[in-house]
Design a protein around this motif. Structure first.
Motif, PDB file in Angstrom:
ATOM      1  N   ASN A 112       0.827  -1.204   0.000  1.00 21.19           N
ATOM      2  CA  ASN A 112       0.000   0.000   0.000  1.00 21.19           C
ATOM      3  C   ASN A 112       0.865   1.259   0.000  1.00 21.19           C
ATOM      4  O   ASN A 112       0.591   2.230  -0.715  1.00 21.19           O
ATOM      5  CB  ASN A 112      -0.922  -0.007   1.218  1.00 21.19           C
ATOM      6  N   LEU A 113       1.934   1.232   0.790  1.00 21.31           N
ATOM      7  CA  LEU A 113       2.848   2.379   0.847  1.00 21.31           C
ATOM      8  C   LEU A 113       3.533   2.600  -0.498  1.00 21.31           C
ATOM      9  O   LEU A 113       3.632   3.734  -0.986  1.00 21.31           O
ATOM     10  CB  LEU A 113       3.888   2.162   1.945  1.00 21.31           C
ATOM     11  N   TYR A 116       0.973   3.959  -2.951  1.00 26.35           N
ATOM     12  CA  TYR A 116       0.657   5.350  -2.615  1.00 26.35           C
ATOM     13  C   TYR A 116       1.747   6.281  -3.140  1.00 26.35           C
ATOM     14  O   TYR A 116       1.464   7.346  -3.706  1.00 26.35           O
ATOM     15  CB  TYR A 116       0.542   5.493  -1.095  1.00 26.35           C
ATOM     16  N   PRO A 125       0.086   8.819   3.164  1.00 24.41           N
ATOM     17  CA  PRO A 125      -0.535   7.491   2.969  1.00 24.41           C
ATOM     18  C   PRO A 125      -1.351   7.067   4.178  1.00 24.41           C
ATOM     19  O   PRO A 125      -0.990   6.168   4.926  1.00 24.41           O
ATOM     20  CB  PRO A 125       0.676   6.576   2.754  1.00 24.41           C
TER      21      PRO A 125
END
Length: 281
Positions: A112-113, A116, A125
């Motif tokens: 996810n990081l 982002y 984020p």
């Protein structure tokens, strides 16, 4: 005929012979003209096929438009994550079943990081933009709950444009294992004496590289490509071109030990083919 007057009989016979001639003519036309038969007796079916064809054309035009949009976005530099691109890759050893949930959460946070950073650069984020199907997560958890060394790779499910709010992804899991060893011959190809031409040699080299990549994929490697020195490959090609005669074997050789998640480093090696002569009795 039928006690009719001659004039009425003449009219009747004219009508009957006219109908007979028309019917026979129509019959013979149907007999020799396939298009007319199809048009008369298969009209409904033709209309149905035509409707299906129009639907397929419409779907094809929609898909083509999507491809064009993706291509335009790619050319303009707006595609920041490619389809199948790795968002997080982790190698770990699982000892206890209760580790699985914690490991998955950690990998998804990393993915996810990274997503982002690519899709929404400069923004905090602070939310989850990675979406992975719950069924895939459950299968992943069942797999890595077993004791052993595993490699988990979170990949993008499609092209992602700059500024998008959702990134669809899927997990890929494999046991970590040795793929190639240093000095191992991964694949090889033969080049005959009459093929010592620059174009043919380059084609053979490309085939060898494709065969090598296919082989490491078959063994379970997660590497998306091969690592090699382009200058060394070019020198090998030129050295083959300078040969005058003989058949050679061109081999792809691993330069180091590589496991499932490791890149594959190779070089090309030229080996002379030795012909064994059978002595006469």
């Amino acid at each position: 005929v039928f006690n009719l007057r001659p004039r009425r009989t003449a009219v009747l016979m004219t009508v009957l012979t006219g109908c007979l001639i028309s019917s026979l003519s129509f019959f013979f036309v149907l007999l020799v003209n396939e298009q007319l038969r199809v048009g008369l007796f298969q009209l409904n079916q033709l209309q149905l096929d035509r409707s299906e064809l129009e639907n397929r054309i419409e779907i094809g035009e929609t898909e083509l438009k999507q491809l064009e949009d993706n291509l335009i976005a790619l050319r303009s530099g707006d595609v920041v994550i490619g389809s199948g691109q790795s968002l997080a890759l982790r190698t770990f050893y699982s000892e206890r079943p209760n580790q699985a949930t914690k490991i998955i959460d950690s990998i998804l946070q990393e993915a996810n990081l990274n997503a982002y950073t690519s899709v929404l650069p400069g923004e905090n984020p602070n939310k989850q933009i990675i979406l992975v199907p719950r069924e895939d997560i459950e299968r992943l958890e069942q797999t890595i709950s077993k004791e052993g060394q595993w490699v988990v790779n979170i990949r993008s499910a499609g092209n992602v444009l700059l500024g998008e709010k959702i990134v669809y992804a899927f997990p890929e899991v494999r046991p970590n294992q040795s793929i190639v060893s240093k000095g191992e011959i991964i694949s090889e190809i033969r080049i005959e004496e009459d093929e010592f031409d620059s174009q043919i040699i380059n084609t053979k080299i490309n085939l060898l590289l494709a065969s090598t990549l296919s082989e490491i994929k078959r063994r379970g490697s997660l590497s998306t490509g091969l690592q090699f020195n382009t200058n060394s490959i070019n020198l090998t090609s030129k050295s083959i071109q300078r040969r005058q005669k003989g058949t050679i074997i061109l081999q792809s050789v691993s330069l180091r030990d590589s496991d499932t998640a490791d890149p594959i480093f190779i070089d090309l090696k030229v080996k002379n083919r030795i012909l064994q002569l059978i002595p006469e009795n």
